[in-house]
Design a protein around this motif. Structure first.
Motif, PDB file in Angstrom:
ATOM      1  N   ASN A   1       1.041  -0.864  -0.071  1.00  0.00           N
ATOM      2  CA  ASN A   1       0.037   0.524   0.206  1.00  0.00           C
ATOM      3  C   ASN A   1       0.853   0.985  -0.026  1.00  0.00           C
ATOM      4  O   ASN A   1       1.179   1.433   1.091  1.00  0.00           O
ATOM      5  CB  ASN A   1      -0.386  -0.001   1.438  1.00  0.00           C
ATOM      6  CG  ASN A   1      -2.095   1.293   1.342  1.00  0.00           C
ATOM      7  OD1 ASN A   1      -2.416   1.422   0.420  1.00  0.00           O
ATOM      8  ND2 ASN A   1      -1.520   2.306   2.538  1.00  0.00           N
ATOM      9  N   SER A   2       0.712   1.497  -1.233  1.00  0.00           N
ATOM     10  CA  SER A   2       2.741   2.886  -0.872  1.00  0.00           C
ATOM     11  C   SER A   2       1.349   4.292  -1.870  1.00  0.00           C
ATOM     12  O   SER A   2      -0.028   4.900  -1.506  1.00  0.00           O
ATOM     13  CB  SER A   2       3.132   2.673  -2.306  1.00  0.00           C
ATOM     14  OG  SER A   2       3.989   3.641  -2.498  1.00  0.00           O
ATOM     15  N   ASP A   3       2.344   4.880  -2.118  1.00  0.00           N
ATOM     16  CA  ASP A   3       1.161   6.652  -2.423  1.00  0.00           C
ATOM     17  C   ASP A   3       2.418   7.014  -3.057  1.00  0.00           C
ATOM     18  O   ASP A   3       3.288   6.278  -3.701  1.00  0.00           O
ATOM     19  CB  ASP A   3       1.370   7.357  -1.265  1.00  0.00           C
ATOM     20  CG  ASP A   3       2.224   7.654  -0.457  1.00  0.00           C
ATOM     21  OD1 ASP A   3       3.311   8.068  -0.951  1.00  0.00           O
ATOM     22  OD2 ASP A   3       2.317   7.510   0.757  1.00  0.00           O
ATOM     23  N   ALA A   4       2.162   8.481  -3.528  1.00  0.00           N
ATOM     24  CA  ALA A   4       2.733   8.632  -5.125  1.00  0.00           C
ATOM     25  C   ALA A   4       3.631   9.491  -4.307  1.00  0.00           C
ATOM     26  O   ALA A   4       4.847   9.909  -4.789  1.00  0.00           O
ATOM     27  CB  ALA A   4       2.267  10.111  -5.278  1.00  0.00           C
ATOM     28  N   GLY A   5       4.188  10.302  -3.047  1.00  0.00           N
ATOM     29  CA  GLY A   5       5.685  10.155  -2.463  1.00  0.00           C
ATOM     30  C   GLY A   5       6.816   9.300  -2.605  1.00  0.00           C
ATOM     31  O   GLY A   5       7.667   8.854  -2.934  1.00  0.00           O
ATOM     32  N   ARG A   6       6.756   8.130  -2.771  1.00  0.00           N
ATOM     33  CA  ARG A   6       7.299   7.267  -2.860  1.00  0.00           C
ATOM     34  C   ARG A   6       7.276   6.223  -3.901  1.00  0.00           C
ATOM     35  O   ARG A   6       9.025   6.575  -4.137  1.00  0.00           O
ATOM     36  CB  ARG A   6       6.828   5.902  -1.953  1.00  0.00           C
ATOM     37  CG  ARG A   6       7.331   5.981  -0.612  1.00  0.00           C
ATOM     38  CD  ARG A   6       6.677   4.951   0.593  1.00  0.00           C
ATOM     39  NE  ARG A   6       6.916   5.023   1.614  1.00  0.00           N
ATOM     40  CZ  ARG A   6       5.493   5.954   2.669  1.00  0.00           C
ATOM     41  NH1 ARG A   6       4.386   6.240   2.143  1.00  0.00           N
ATOM     42  NH2 ARG A   6       5.759   5.806   3.636  1.00  0.00           N
ATOM     43  N   LEU A   7       6.696   6.745  -4.933  1.00  0.00           N
ATOM     44  CA  LEU A   7       6.702   6.210  -5.618  1.00  0.00           C
ATOM     45  C   LEU A   7       7.483   7.756  -7.041  1.00  0.00           C
ATOM     46  O   LEU A   7       8.048   6.901  -8.084  1.00  0.00           O
ATOM     47  CB  LEU A   7       5.253   5.593  -6.794  1.00  0.00           C
ATOM     48  CG  LEU A   7       5.000   4.652  -6.003  1.00  0.00           C
ATOM     49  CD1 LEU A   7       3.602   4.019  -6.807  1.00  0.00           C
ATOM     50  CD2 LEU A   7       5.808   3.543  -5.602  1.00  0.00           C
ATOM     51  N   GLY A   8       7.327   8.676  -6.726  1.00  0.00           N
ATOM     52  CA  GLY A   8       7.397  10.045  -6.996  1.00  0.00           C
ATOM     53  C   GLY A   8       9.562   9.968  -7.069  1.00  0.00           C
ATOM     54  O   GLY A   8      10.285  10.623  -8.109  1.00  0.00           O
ATOM     55  N   VAL A   9       9.418   8.990  -5.694  1.00  0.00           N
ATOM     56  CA  VAL A   9      11.606   8.872  -6.461  1.00  0.00           C
ATOM     57  C   VAL A   9      12.059   8.120  -7.551  1.00  0.00           C
ATOM     58  O   VAL A   9      12.942   8.540  -8.197  1.00  0.00           O
ATOM     59  CB  VAL A   9      11.926   8.006  -4.808  1.00  0.00           C
ATOM     60  CG1 VAL A   9      13.495   7.795  -4.935  1.00  0.00           C
ATOM     61  CG2 VAL A   9      11.711   8.604  -4.004  1.00  0.00           C
ATOM     62  N   TRP A  10      11.270   7.404  -8.151  1.00  0.00           N
ATOM     63  CA  TRP A  10      11.328   6.518  -9.031  1.00  0.00           C
ATOM     64  C   TRP A  10      11.192   6.872 -10.266  1.00  0.00           C
ATOM     65  O   TRP A  10      11.577   7.595 -11.343  1.00  0.00           O
ATOM     66  CB  TRP A  10      10.610   5.499  -9.084  1.00  0.00           C
ATOM     67  CG  TRP A  10      11.397   4.237  -8.202  1.00  0.00           C
ATOM     68  CD1 TRP A  10      13.246   4.531  -7.901  1.00  0.00           C
ATOM     69  CD2 TRP A  10      11.357   3.865  -7.319  1.00  0.00           C
ATOM     70  NE1 TRP A  10      13.398   3.261  -6.913  1.00  0.00           N
ATOM     71  CE2 TRP A  10      12.482   3.372  -6.153  1.00  0.00           C
ATOM     72  CE3 TRP A  10      10.316   3.448  -6.502  1.00  0.00           C
ATOM     73  CZ2 TRP A  10      11.973   2.153  -5.290  1.00  0.00           C
ATOM     74  CZ3 TRP A  10       9.538   3.002  -5.333  1.00  0.00           C
ATOM     75  CH2 TRP A  10      10.418   1.810  -4.666  1.00  0.00           C
ATOM     76  N   VAL A  11      10.000   7.636 -10.814  1.00  0.00           N
ATOM     77  CA  VAL A  11       9.083   8.503 -11.967  1.00  0.00           C
ATOM     78  C   VAL A  11       8.468   9.686 -11.333  1.00  0.00           C
ATOM     79  O   VAL A  11       8.300   9.895 -10.660  1.00  0.00           O
ATOM     80  CB  VAL A  11       7.986   7.770 -12.029  1.00  0.00           C
ATOM     81  CG1 VAL A  11       7.847   8.728 -13.362  1.00  0.00           C
ATOM     82  CG2 VAL A  11       8.084   6.334 -12.641  1.00  0.00           C
ATOM     83  N   PRO A  12       9.469  10.937 -11.154  1.00  0.00           N
ATOM     84  CA  PRO A  12       9.476  12.335 -10.608  1.00  0.00           C
ATOM     85  C   PRO A  12       8.069  12.878 -11.186  1.00  0.00           C
ATOM     86  O   PRO A  12       7.764  13.621 -10.243  1.00  0.00           O
ATOM     87  CB  PRO A  12       9.910  12.489 -11.234  1.00  0.00           C
ATOM     88  CG  PRO A  12      11.661  12.772 -11.006  1.00  0.00           C
ATOM     89  CD  PRO A  12      10.871  10.895 -11.773  1.00  0.00           C
ATOM     90  N   GLU A  13       6.960  12.268 -12.142  1.00  0.00           N
ATOM     91  CA  GLU A  13       6.269  12.499 -12.719  1.00  0.00           C
ATOM     92  C   GLU A  13       4.836  12.200 -11.578  1.00  0.00           C
ATOM     93  O   GLU A  13       4.202  13.410 -11.527  1.00  0.00           O
ATOM     94  CB  GLU A  13       5.709  12.504 -13.995  1.00  0.00           C
ATOM     95  CG  GLU A  13       6.503  12.868 -15.289  1.00  0.00           C
ATOM     96  CD  GLU A  13       8.056  11.898 -15.456  1.00  0.00           C
ATOM     97  OE1 GLU A  13       7.584  11.675 -16.550  1.00  0.00           O
ATOM     98  OE2 GLU A  13       8.122  11.588 -14.791  1.00  0.00           O
ATOM     99  N   ILE A  14       5.108  11.003 -11.100  1.00  0.00           N
ATOM    100  CA  ILE A  14       3.882  10.928 -10.167  1.00  0.00           C
ATOM    101  C   ILE A  14       4.006  11.408  -9.106  1.00  0.00           C
ATOM    102  O   ILE A  14       2.875  11.576  -8.293  1.00  0.00           O
ATOM    103  CB  ILE A  14       4.457   9.784  -9.360  1.00  0.00           C
ATOM    104  CG1 ILE A  14       4.323   8.326 -11.138  1.00  0.00           C
ATOM    105  CG2 ILE A  14       3.375   9.021  -8.903  1.00  0.00           C
ATOM    106  CD1 ILE A  14       4.793   7.006 -10.591  1.00  0.00           C
ATOM    107  N   GLY A  15       4.888  12.418  -8.610  1.00  0.00           N
ATOM    108  CA  GLY A  15       5.306  13.314  -7.434  1.00  0.00           C
ATOM    109  C   GLY A  15       4.313  13.814  -6.885  1.00  0.00           C
ATOM    110  O   GLY A  15       4.008  14.349  -6.148  1.00  0.00           O
TER     111      GLY A  15
END
Length: 341
Positions: free
Chosen positions: A105-119
């Motif tokens: 269960n994740s969020d845009a903050g963590r995933l945005g580290v790898w794909v900045p657009e998601i942040g």
């Protein structure tokens, strides 16, 4: 001699046809047996989350579990692990990348580290309503970003529509304007968009694991935190910091993430079922949370919390700098295009 040739040629043709037919039947049988073997396999998916069993997101995942297991006739078993018992998010995401049978269960903050657009999905005051954000997280624009995550980092987002609420400040002193936060140490996750948002408002961000927030408040290590109501209620932060200021500076949407390697080994039918049931569970979570918010606030008030409604415009104005700081201006235009703004 001529009679023999006349007999041999048809015989050879007949043998050739029988051979080709046998080979075709063998290939078809092999494919059918392979399909049967694949459909007879069972799979287990362990869903990790730091939230507790009372959180609407957990309740959403119970719906996900029921839907997946029913539609796959138990061939895909879903196990739920709340309260962070499997470890921390980062370690579990790494396991998923390597092909482990875990979902996070994740969020845009963590995933945005790898794909900045998601942040940008966590950027302050990005949308004006839950309905706008629902439209955005289900859009082709967000799918383009999550496809990039799967291709480049081996993480597949099943859906991004688990609404967990608007984030507010929880502090030991009352807050009515941004200046009241000046110099306060506020717990927030470590991702850049969160850190920059807290800085822009005037506070000093402190990255701490969520499970350490209560004791840090109790011991005076931090002056406050920012979180959505279900998380504040579940962790009982109001016991050690009774002022909840409803700034709604970030709308937090969670997502269910699995490892691409594990996901792609599933039969296509099962892959589609997982996606569809995750979307259903996300919608269930969103509706459940919205209907429960007033009750949650009543319960926290009854327990001693002081909940303040404030004018959000000064907070909104302060956070405009976050978009330039993180180079989100062009992305914001893409988002606004999706929203018809």
């Amino acid at each position: 001699m001529k009679i023999r040739k006349k007999l041999i040629i048809p015989l050879l043709l007949l043998l050739t046809m029988l051979f080709v037919s046998a080979c075709g039947k063998s290939t078809a049988d092999n494919q059918q047996n392979s399909d049967k073997q694949q459909n007879s396999e069972t799979y287990t998916l362990k869903v990790h989350m730091v939230i507790n069993e009372q959180d609407p997101v957990y309740l959403g995942y119970t719906e996900f579990k029921k839907g997946v297991e029913a539609r796959t006739n138990g061939k895909v078993k879903v196990e739920l692990y709340p309260n962070g018992v499997l470890g921390n998010d980062e370690d579990l995401l790494q396991q998923a990348m390597l092909g482990g049978n875990v979902a996070v269960n994740s969020d845009a903050g963590r995933l945005g580290v790898w794909v900045p657009e998601i942040g940008i999905l966590l950027a302050p005051y990005l949308t004006d309503s839950v309905e706008e954000m629902q439209k955005l997280v289900k859009s082709d624009l967000v799918k383009k970003w999550t496809d990039k995550l799967a291709q480049e980092k081996g993480l597949t987002v099943l859906s991004f529509n688990y609404y967990t609420g608007a984030r507010h400040f929880i502090t030991k002193k009352p807050i009515s304007k941004p200046e009241d936060l000046n110099g306060l140490k506020i717990r927030t996750p470590g991702s850049p968009v969160w850190q920059e948002t807290i800085k822009a408002i005037g506070a000093s961000p402190v990255a701490l694991p969520w499970t350490e927030t209560y004791p840090a408040l109790e011991q005076g290590v931090i002056d406050g935190a920012e979180a959505q109501d279900p998380a504040t209620y579940g962790a009982k932060l109001y016991e050690v910091a009774k002022y909840i200021t409803k700034t709604g500076h970030i709308q937090l949407w969670n997502c269910l993430v699995v490892g691409t390697k594990w996901f792609e080994q599933l039969p296509k039918e099962y892959q589609q079922i997982l996606i569809e049931e995750s979307v259903k569970a996300g919608d269930f979570t969103t509706n459940k949370l919205i209907s429960n918010l007033e009750e949650l606030e009543d319960q926290m008030t009854a327990a001693g919390a002081v909940i303040n409604e404030v004018d959000i415009k000064p907070f909104k104005d302060k956070t405009e700098t976050v978009y330039s700081k993180l180079n989100y201006q062009d992305l914001r235009q893409e988002v606004n295009k999706v929203l018809g703004k």
